[in-house]
Design a protein around this motif. Structure first.
Motif, PDB file in Angstrom:
ATOM      1  N   CYS A  42       3.212  -9.204   8.686  1.00  0.00           N
ATOM      2  CA  CYS A  42       3.604  -9.556   7.316  1.00  0.00           C
ATOM      3  C   CYS A  42       3.989  -8.351   6.459  1.00  0.00           C
ATOM      4  O   CYS A  42       4.516  -8.510   5.368  1.00  0.00           O
ATOM      5  N   GLY A  43       3.750  -7.142   6.937  1.00  0.00           N
ATOM      6  CA  GLY A  43       4.232  -5.965   6.203  1.00  0.00           C
ATOM      7  C   GLY A  43       3.499  -5.675   4.913  1.00  0.00           C
ATOM      8  O   GLY A  43       4.099  -5.197   3.963  1.00  0.00           O
ATOM      9  N   ALA A  44       2.199  -5.976   4.860  1.00  0.00           N
ATOM     10  CA  ALA A  44       1.460  -5.768   3.611  1.00  0.00           C
ATOM     11  C   ALA A  44       0.932  -4.349   3.473  1.00  0.00           C
ATOM     12  O   ALA A  44       0.962  -3.778   2.395  1.00  0.00           O
ATOM     13  N   CYS A  45       0.440  -3.759   4.569  1.00  0.00           N
ATOM     14  CA  CYS A  45      -0.273  -2.480   4.426  1.00  0.00           C
ATOM     15  C   CYS A  45       0.654  -1.273   4.328  1.00  0.00           C
ATOM     16  O   CYS A  45       0.264  -0.237   3.826  1.00  0.00           O
ATOM     17  N   ARG A  46       1.881  -1.416   4.782  1.00  0.00           N
ATOM     18  CA  ARG A  46       2.948  -0.404   4.657  1.00  0.00           C
ATOM     19  C   ARG A  46       2.666   0.899   5.408  1.00  0.00           C
ATOM     20  O   ARG A  46       3.394   1.877   5.235  1.00  0.00           O
ATOM     21  N   THR A  65       9.173  -1.089   7.698  1.00  0.00           N
ATOM     22  CA  THR A  65       7.878  -1.307   8.344  1.00  0.00           C
ATOM     23  C   THR A  65       8.145  -1.700   9.794  1.00  0.00           C
ATOM     24  O   THR A  65       8.840  -2.678  10.053  1.00  0.00           O
ATOM     25  N   LEU A  68       7.726  -5.270  11.387  1.00  0.00           N
ATOM     26  CA  LEU A  68       8.627  -6.374  11.046  1.00  0.00           C
ATOM     27  C   LEU A  68      10.073  -6.115  11.436  1.00  0.00           C
ATOM     28  O   LEU A  68      10.915  -6.977  11.264  1.00  0.00           O
ATOM     29  N   ILE A 129      -8.536  -4.527   1.367  1.00  0.00           N
ATOM     30  CA  ILE A 129      -7.248  -3.854   1.167  1.00  0.00           C
ATOM     31  C   ILE A 129      -6.117  -4.865   0.999  1.00  0.00           C
ATOM     32  O   ILE A 129      -4.944  -4.504   0.976  1.00  0.00           O
ATOM     33  N   MET A 130      -6.440  -6.141   0.902  1.00  0.00           N
ATOM     34  CA  MET A 130      -5.449  -7.212   0.709  1.00  0.00           C
ATOM     35  C   MET A 130      -4.376  -7.186   1.798  1.00  0.00           C
ATOM     36  O   MET A 130      -3.180  -7.139   1.515  1.00  0.00           O
ATOM     37  N   TYR A 132      -4.190  -9.579   4.128  1.00  0.00           N
ATOM     38  CA  TYR A 132      -3.898 -10.977   4.452  1.00  0.00           C
ATOM     39  C   TYR A 132      -4.227 -11.357   5.901  1.00  0.00           C
ATOM     40  O   TYR A 132      -3.829 -12.428   6.353  1.00  0.00           O
TER      41      TYR A 132
ATOM     42  N   TYR B 326      14.765  -7.922   6.641  1.00  0.00           N
ATOM     43  CA  TYR B 326      15.494  -7.256   7.717  1.00  0.00           C
ATOM     44  C   TYR B 326      16.437  -8.254   8.385  1.00  0.00           C
ATOM     45  O   TYR B 326      17.437  -7.883   8.974  1.00  0.00           O
ATOM     46  N   LYS B 478       1.613  -8.340  -3.015  1.00  0.00           N
ATOM     47  CA  LYS B 478       1.575  -8.434  -1.556  1.00  0.00           C
ATOM     48  C   LYS B 478       1.499  -7.052  -0.890  1.00  0.00           C
ATOM     49  O   LYS B 478       0.752  -6.869   0.051  1.00  0.00           O
ATOM     50  N   CYS B 479       2.277  -6.104  -1.356  1.00  0.00           N
ATOM     51  CA  CYS B 479       2.266  -4.812  -0.665  1.00  0.00           C
ATOM     52  C   CYS B 479       1.656  -3.708  -1.536  1.00  0.00           C
ATOM     53  O   CYS B 479       1.714  -3.761  -2.761  1.00  0.00           O
ATOM     54  N   VAL B 480       1.096  -2.720  -0.869  1.00  0.00           N
ATOM     55  CA  VAL B 480       0.292  -1.697  -1.552  1.00  0.00           C
ATOM     56  C   VAL B 480       1.055  -0.810  -2.535  1.00  0.00           C
ATOM     57  O   VAL B 480       0.583  -0.595  -3.646  1.00  0.00           O
ATOM     58  N   ARG B 483       1.606  -2.934  -5.676  1.00  0.00           N
ATOM     59  CA  ARG B 483       0.373  -3.418  -6.314  1.00  0.00           C
ATOM     60  C   ARG B 483      -0.474  -2.267  -6.837  1.00  0.00           C
ATOM     61  O   ARG B 483      -0.855  -2.232  -8.002  1.00  0.00           O
ATOM     62  N   LEU B 521       7.994  -3.412  -0.503  1.00  0.00           N
ATOM     63  CA  LEU B 521       8.587  -4.445   0.339  1.00  0.00           C
ATOM     64  C   LEU B 521       9.845  -5.050  -0.261  1.00  0.00           C
ATOM     65  O   LEU B 521      10.803  -5.326   0.431  1.00  0.00           O
TER      66      LEU B 521
END
Lengths: 258, 617
Positions: A42-46, A65, A68, A129-130, A132, B326, B478-480, B483, B521
């Protein structure tokens, strides 16, 4: 099969395969906290960001990322450029401000040379750390008992209305998949507690060990075509039974051979 | 009444035109958001009431109609009497009887309601001669303010649905796409992606289902172009979408509108119902075999839902969070099907392109940014309102010729284009031509067309802080980088405003901004640091004044300013009365004094003083 260039080396890959899986297969270590084989990326933590380019882009590069980004022929991927490392360090720095007490984050940050956060620490920080992972695994299980609520910086993972989640079956998948280990749960006196909801445990008819929550067993029996008596005996006792059965068969065969 | 052929549509148009031509006089009351807020609905009612018991030559109750936004919001409520174009400004309920008596019956002009040009000091009767209007060229806003948005007849009589008829009956899908490509139209939502190319890619993807989505989730503070089009000319959006459906082969369209635009939702729904009744939506449109319908999808007003992938999730009923694009949404969009998503203004422009030709459209504007663009002018500018100008005009022309400059003779400081994700440009950039590429190069962006003008009493650090706060609140989380990063950027900016930051903090903000731009993102995060980046680029000395000298040159940041009374004070006691903390002392007709220890710098005294006797240091 296609060819991509990974850190200067030509490697083979499947078209459409995500870059992160190729990077891992090649034994290159890059951090990725929200990635897990059981769930969709899902590409949340980057953190798994890499730099990509192509010959025909004439020097133009972009950062994606890797979890993904589907591999395509002729892609040039670099996993440890100065810019990529700077992004990872800043993100870990941000994580350290968000989750100052998380051992996982502390260790990862230290490995990247970030010992102390340069930002303001978030008051009342927990270790979430959200990423997900918990909500995604719950969705995979077909329950979606928990989800992310609120928006932006206030976002938290929670059951509906902060109450006992009605769709939770106490399977512990969320707690197990959590990379920073923040979801508390407890098994005590035949009762499991998670998300403040209590579940009765099924005990093994033979050894008395607690196997699974009643709700989880019922869910699996009804939705996964599992025999109703499957959860009466624990896996260990089943193995002992099977071993005993096998042993007696072998014994009989040996006796017959004599 | 079903219109099942082009001939029928043409006959219908002739009938409507004849009916309108019999009305010798038309009184248009602006019901755009600005005028409506000032009570123009009451004026409309009053006109109907007064005219109901009067017999006047050429004028009936039907002669009065409501229209969408006329654009000149600063002078609202507006009433325009056609065919002369008599332009009455700041009309109140009690003026209505006068207008009927004097202008409609006796043919006199009421001079006190006319616009006075501040340069020549002359009264102007015909609105077409007012500089605010004469410098404009209206394509997407062609009908806004001219027609009754609830009347499909008004739209048809002004040439509406003729482009649809042309496309459906005499052009192939490819020909439509080619015409749009030839026009050079670029997405009016802000990113400026070529619309023709978007349609072409979508049409080329193998799939049974394709969607057309209109993005009406206008979320930039100070922007109201799309709102005015949806409220004032909803059929033009529908027509553009039907043409797009023909071009890409779609059966279902959606218009995503935010719930905060209730009138837009109502007017669009009225338009959709009317279009269905006439057979412009639904099965076998105009007897050509095209099946296409449009549904309204109402959003909750989250800023991030204006981002295409989040918008599509929201339309599908999921949480409005963006995904990594992408794989682009023209290939895999709404419900994983190929989807064309365009902005309201883009769709409203399409019918004109088909009617007048792509080449004509390309001849307007600049080479790489063709056509016109609608802007909303807000902030410290005399003529706040809605305008449309050819691409390539300069910011100076927009702000000074059309906008009539800065109020109260103050000095221009900056203009923000592109909303929170855009940037602030200083005075030496005023001669830049307004087009997609020039604004991006200058460190701002076109965006959807909101322009906020700031004067010398604006603190640029505070502006950055304000927009960062907005983005922190609106980030989906959603992304660090977005946020956490935007939050930290906002905290550091607040620290500067409070005079507690060091130059290291500024450096750390610049580094963090880079990571947020590259690492986020979606577009919201990637452009999130822009309010900071553009202000620190052009107004660095202001940042340094806050950090080094603990001073706020704009006189805004509370912790860094002091209010003092100078010798212009007449001792009128006004400030003394208004001060909430009793920090001001003094006797009548004696110069007052502010006790800076007690003063909490609320600015009430500054606002109330009519003698310019309060200094902010």
């Amino acid at each position: 099969m296609i060819d991509i260039q990974l850190n200067g080396k030509m490697v083979k890959a499947e078209e459409g395969e995500m870059l992160l899986s190729i990077i891992r297969r090649e034994g290159i270590d890059i951090p990725a906290l929200c990635d897990h084989e059981a769930i969709e990326p899902c590409g949340a933590c980057r953190l798994c960001m890499v730099e990509i380019t192509r010959k025909e882009w004439e020097g133009w590069k972009k950062h994606v990322t890797s979890c993904l980004y589907p591999a395509e022929d002729g892609l040039i991927v670099n996993t440890h450029t100065e810019q990529v490392m700077e992004i990872r360090r800043t993100i870990l720095d941000l994580y350290l401000a968000r989750c100052p007490n998380s051992k996982v984050i502390q260790k990862l940050a230290e490995e990247h040379g970030v010992v102390k956060t340069s930002f303001e620490k978030i008051p009342d920080a927990d270790n979430c750390i959200m990423c997900y992972a918990c909500t995604r695994i719950c969705e995979v299980l077909g329950r979606s008992a928990i989800s992310a609520v609120y928006r932006g910086h206030d976002k938290v993972i929670a059951p509906p209305f902060g109450e006992e989640p009605p769709d939770c079956i106490g399977c512990l998948s969320c707690a197990m998949i959590c990379p920073t280990d923040v979801i508390p749960w407890q098994d005590e006196n035949g009762v499991r507690t998670i998300w403040k909801k209590k579940f009765d445990m099924i005990a093994c008819e033979k050894c008395g060990k607690e196997i699974i929550t009643r709700d989880f067993a019922d869910y699996l029996i009804s939705s996964r075509n599992i025999p109703e008596d499957y959860f009466k005996i624990c896996d260990d006792c089943k193995r002992i039974d099977l071993a005993n059965k096998m042993g007696s068969i072998i014994l009989q065969a040996e006796e017959a051979a004599l | 009444m079903r219109v099942d052929s082009v001939e029928k549509l043409d006959r219908l148009r002739d009938d409507y035109r004849k009916a309108i031509d019999t009305q010798k006089k038309r009184i248009a009351v602006c019901l755009g958001p600005g005028c409506l807020a000032m009570g123009s609905d009451v004026i409309l009612k009053e006109f109907k009431k007064v005219l109901a018991d009067k017999k006047i030559k050429d004028v009936t109750v039907e002669s009065v109609k409501k229209t969408g936004c006329h654009g000149f919001c600063a002078r609202g409520p507006l009433v325009v009497i056609e065919p002369e174009g008599i332009f009455y400004t700041r009309v109140k309920k009690n003026h209505v009887a006068d207008i009927v008596e004097k202008t409609l019956i006796n043919g006199e002009i009421i001079s006190k309601l006319l616009y006075i040009d501040p340069q020549s000091k002359k009264q102007i009767t015909d609105y077409r001669e007012i500089p605010f209007y004469s410098h404009q060229q209206r394509i997407s806003l062609r009908n806004v303010g001219q027609i009754d948005p609830d009347s499909i007849g008004d739209y048809i009589s002004s040439g509406g649905y003729s482009a649809m008829a042309k496309a459906l009956t005499s052009m192939t899908s490819q020909e439509v796409i080619d015409e749009v490509t030839k026009s050079g139209l670029r997405g009016r939502g802000g990113a400026g992606f070529p619309t023709g190319r978007k349609w072409e890619t979508c049409a080329g993807v193998e799939s049974d289902t394709r969607y057309v989505i209109c993005n009406g989730d206008e979320g930039d503070p100070g922007a109201f172009m799309d709102r005015c089009i949806m409220e004032g000319d909803p059929h033009s959006v529908l027509e553009g979408m039907i043409i797009c459906a023909h071009a890409i082969g779609s059966r279902q369209g959606y218009i995503y509108v935010r719930e905060e635009y209730p009138l837009a939702v109502i007017n669009l729904q009225t338009a959709i119902d009317a279009a269905r009744e006439y057979g412009f939506l639904g099965e076998n449109i105009l007897g050509t075999g095209l099946n296409f319908d449009i549904k309204i999808s109402r959003g909750g007003g989250a800023f991030v839902c204006g981002e295409s992938s989040a918008l599509m999730k929201s339309v599908a009923g999921e949480v409005g969070e963006p995904r990594a694009k992408y794989i682009r949404s023209v290939v895999k969009g709404l419900r994983d099907q190929p989807t064309v998503l365009n902005n309201v203004e883009s769709f409203a422009t399409v019918p004109v392109i088909l009617n007048k030709g792509g080449e004509w459209f390309a001849s307007v504007g600049t080479k790489k940014s063709t056509g016109t663009k609608a802007f909303s002018l807000a902030g410290k500018i005399n003529n706040t309102g809605l305008i449309e100008v050819p691409m390539g005009v300069t910011l100076r022309e927009i702000i000074y010729d059309i906008g009539d400059g800065i109020p109260k003779g103050r000095k221009f400081k900056a203009v923000q284009t592109g909303g929170p994700s855009g940037g602030c440009l200083p005075e030496d950039k005023l001669d830049l031509p307004v087009d997609f590429d020039t604004l991006t190069e200058a460190g701002s962006m076109m965006g959807s067309g909101g322009m906020v003008i700031m004067d010398d009493r604006t603190c640029m650090v505070e502006v950055a802080r304000y927009f960062l706060e907005f983005l922190v609140f609106e980030s989906c989380g959603k992304c660090v980088p977005c946020r956490e990063g935007l939050y930290q950027l906002y905290r550091l900016c607040t620290k500067i405003c409070e005079g507690e930051a060091t130059e290291d903090d500024l450096e750390s903000m610049e580094r963090l901004s880079k990571t947020i731009q590259i690492g986020s993102l979606c577009g919201l995060g990637q452009s999130g640091p822009n309010p900071f980046i553009s202000t620190v680029k052009y107004f660095r000395d202001e940042y340094l004044a806050h950090i080094r000298d603990k001073k706020c040159p704009g006189g805004v940041c509370r912790k860094l300013i002091t209010y003092r009374i100078n010798d212009k004070c007449t001792g009128c006691l006004a400030c003394l009365d208004v001060c909430p903390v009793d920090a001001i002392t003094g006797k009548k007709k004696e110069i007052h004094v502010i006790n800076t220890e007690i003063c909490d710098r609320c600015g009430a005294c500054y606002a109330v003083c009519t003698f310019d006797a309060i200094d902010i240091e």
